[in-house]
Design an enzyme around this catalytic site. Structure first.
Site, PDB file in Angstrom:
ATOM      1  N   VAL A 119      32.216  40.142  45.508  1.00  9.34           N
ATOM      2  CA  VAL A 119      32.005  39.692  46.886  1.00  9.34           C
ATOM      3  C   VAL A 119      33.277  39.073  47.448  1.00  9.34           C
ATOM      4  CG1 VAL A 119      30.787  38.019  48.346  1.00  9.34           C
ATOM      5  CG2 VAL A 119      29.509  39.419  46.711  1.00  9.34           C
ATOM      6  N   ASP A 122      35.975  41.659  47.987  1.00 10.45           N
ATOM      7  CA  ASP A 122      35.768  42.432  49.209  1.00 10.45           C
ATOM      8  C   ASP A 122      36.179  41.639  50.449  1.00 10.45           C
ATOM      9  OD1 ASP A 122      34.985  45.077  48.865  1.00 10.45           O
ATOM     10  OD2 ASP A 122      32.935  44.552  48.388  1.00 10.45           O
ATOM     11  N   THR A 143      34.069  39.365  36.869  1.00  5.73           N
ATOM     12  CA  THR A 143      32.757  39.840  36.438  1.00  5.73           C
ATOM     13  C   THR A 143      32.900  41.253  35.875  1.00  5.73           C
ATOM     14  OG1 THR A 143      32.250  40.819  38.599  1.00  5.73           O
ATOM     15  CG2 THR A 143      31.638  38.505  38.257  1.00  5.73           C
ATOM     16  N   LYS A 155      38.606  50.467  48.469  1.00  7.94           N
ATOM     17  CA  LYS A 155      37.835  50.009  49.611  1.00  7.94           C
ATOM     18  C   LYS A 155      37.582  48.507  49.566  1.00  7.94           C
ATOM     19  CE  LYS A 155      34.411  52.948  48.830  1.00  7.94           C
ATOM     20  NZ  LYS A 155      33.214  53.788  49.003  1.00  7.94           N
ATOM     21  N   THR A 185      31.989  33.864  29.927  1.00  2.00           N
ATOM     22  CA  THR A 185      31.200  32.877  30.663  1.00  2.00           C
ATOM     23  C   THR A 185      30.311  33.501  31.728  1.00  2.00           C
ATOM     24  OG1 THR A 185      33.104  32.539  32.125  1.00  2.00           O
ATOM     25  CG2 THR A 185      32.851  31.009  30.283  1.00  2.00           C
TER      26      THR A 185
END
Length: 402
Positions: A119, A122, A143, A155, A185
Site C-alpha cells: 500500500v 503504491d 511483506t 505500476k 516479523t
C-alpha cells in the site's frame, strides 16, 4: 489565397529506455551494508533523503532504520503512513507530495525511500510519478506480497470511486531492495496474503513452483521464510530462496515484453479478473492475496466446467490453497450479480474484451473471450458448495470432468 486549405502536421517519435533492478540483499539495516545509501546510477547522492515507513514497519524497525542512517551520517526526514488498503488514497499521495516539498527533494540526487508493504509502495510510487513530473525513488518491500509481486511491477496505483487501483501510473523505481529477513516479523495472515500471488504465478506458468507450494507451502509460512538456527532442524533456506526467486523471475519474465500493457492478453491477470470488485466490496474483510486465491479457484471452476482441466487437477488446486491457509471461497463469490458486475468492469479495463486467462493444465493458460453468464452462474454455485462442504469435489459444476 485560401488559408483554410493549408494544413501542417508534425509527428514526434521517440523511445524511452526503461531499466530497473531488483536486488536481493540480506541485512539491509546493517550499517555496514551500503545498499540503502546507494542511489540509482551509483554513488550516495546529496541532499536530505525522505524515508517513508508504514506504521507497522516503524514500530518494528523504526529505531534500526534511524540508527542506520545516523551511523552513516546521512541527513534524513521521516514520514509514517498507515499501511491498510483503505489508505491507498489520493489524500495519502498528497501527504507524500507535501513532505517532498517540505524536505526540498532534489530532482534526481536525493530519491525518497519507501520501506513497507504494497500500500505505501503504491502511494509513494504514484506521488513520485507526479512530483516534478516524475522523480526516482527506492522501494524496500517488507511483506511477502511486496517482495514477490509489487517488487517487480512498474505500476503504482490508488483506489478511487470504490474501484481498486482506478488511478495510477507506470513508473517503476530504478531500485528495489529485497531482504527476506523482514518476513520474520510478518504475521501469518500477511504471509498467506503473499502466498496468494505466488500461488497465481505457479498456476499460470510454473509447475515446479506449484509442487514446492504443495510440499513446503505450509512450512514456509510456519517458519516465516527464515533459515533454521545454526545446527537446528527446519526447512533449508534454499527452499525459501527458490520459492521467492521463482515467483519474482516468473513475474519479471511475463512483464518485461509487455511492461506498458499494450497487449491486453496478460497471463498475470489470472486471479485478477473477478476479484477486484469483490475485494473492494469486502474491505477490510479480505486481503488482496486472499481475494486473488479465490479468483484462481473461481477461474479453475470455469476451466473445469469446459473440460480444460480435469477434476483431479481442480482438487489439487483447492487442496494446495487450503494447505497454505487460503480459503478457496467467500460468500461474495457466490453472488452472480456482483461477479458479473466485476467482469463487466474488467472488460472495460481490457478494452471491450474478456481476455480471461484460463488454465489448460497446472502451469499453462489459454485466453477465453466467450465465457457466458450461465458459466459464471455455475461457477458461483460451485463456490457456494466449496463454502458448505469439504467432501468429494464440492466445487465442480454440473457437467465438469469428474
Amino acid at each position: 489565397m485560401n488559408h483554410a486549405s493549408r494544413q501542417q502536421s508534425w509527428k514526434i517519435q521517440t523511445e524511452l529506455p526503461v531499466e530497473y533492478e531488483i536486488v536481493e540483499s540480506h541485512g539491509l539495516l546493517n550499517p555496514e551494508n551500503p545498499e540503502l545509501l546507494t542511489i540509482p546510477g551509483g554513488g550516495r547522492g546529496s541532499g536530505t533523503r525522505l524515508v517513508i515507513l508504514d506504521h507497522s514497519v516503524d514500530e518494528l524497525y523504526g529505531n534500526a532504520v534511524r540508527a542506520y542512517f545516523s551511523k552513516n551520517d546521512v541527513k534524513v526526514d521521516y514520514l509514517t503512513l498507515p499501511g491498510s488498503e483503505e489508505n491507498k488514497s489520493i489524500e495519502r499521495v498528497l501527504e507524500v507530495v507535501n513532505k517532498l516539498n517540505e524536505v526540498g527533494t532534489n530532482r534526481l540526487s536525493s530519491p525518497p525511500i519507501v520501506i513497507g508493504g504494497g500500500v505505501v509502495a503504491d502511494v509513494v510510487g504514484l506521488a513520485a510519478s507526479l512530483y516534478r513530473r516524475g522523480i526516482p525513488f527506492v522501494r524496500v518491500p517488507t511483506t511477502l506480497l511486496g517482495q514477490v509481486d509489487v517488487s517487480v511491477a512498474a505500476k503504482s496505483g490508488i483506489n478511487y470511486g470504490g474501484y481498486r487501483n482506478r488511478l495510477g501510473a507506470y513508473t517503476p523505481p530504478p531500485r528495489t531492495l529485497i531482504d527476506r529477513s523482514f518476513l520474520a516479523t510478518v504475521p501469518d495472515r500477511q504471509l498467506r496474503n503473499g502466498m496468494g500471488e505466488i500461488f497465481k504465478m505457479a498456476l499460470i506458468k510454473d509447475l515446479r513452483l506449484f509442487e514446492l507450494l504443495e510440499e513446503y507451502g505450509a512450512e514456509l509460512i510456519e517458519t516465516r521464510f527464515q533459515d533454521p538456527e545454526p545446527g537446528g532442524e527446519g526447512l533449508p533456506g534454499t527452499v525459501a530462496d527458490e520459492v521467492i526467486g521463482r515467483a519474482i523471475a516468473g513475474m519479471a519474465e511475463e512483464l518485461q515484453p509487455n511492461l506498458w500493457e499494450k497487449d491486453l492478453k496478460r497471463s498475470v491477470d489470472y486471479g485478477h479478473s473477478f476479484s477486484p470488485l469483490v475485494e473492494m466490496r469486502a474491505l477490510p474483510e479480505l486481503l488482496h492475496g486472499e481475494a486473488v486465491a479465490m479468483d484462481c479457484v473461481f477461474s479453475a471452476l470455469i476451466a473445469a466446467g469446459r473440460g480444460l482441466i480435469d477434476g483431479d487437477q481442480f482438487d489439487r488446486i483447492v487442496a494446495v490453497a487450503r494447505r497454505m491457509g487460503l480459503e478457496p471461497s467467500h460468500p461474495l463469490f457466490c453472488d452472480v450479480a456482483l461477479v458479473l458486475e466485476g467482469l463487466a468492469d474488467t472488460v472495460l479495463h481490457r478494452d471491450g474484451m474478456q481476455n480471461l486467462p484460463m488454465l489448460t493444465t497446472i502451469g499453462q493458460v489459454c485466453f477465453l473471450n466467450d465465457v457466458t453468464e450461465a458459466e459464471i452462474g455455475r461457477a458461483c454455485d460451485g463456490m457456494a458448495r466449496l463454502l458448505g462442504t469439504d467432501a468429494g469435489r464440492p466445487g465442480l459444476p454440473v457437467g465438469a470432468d469428474r
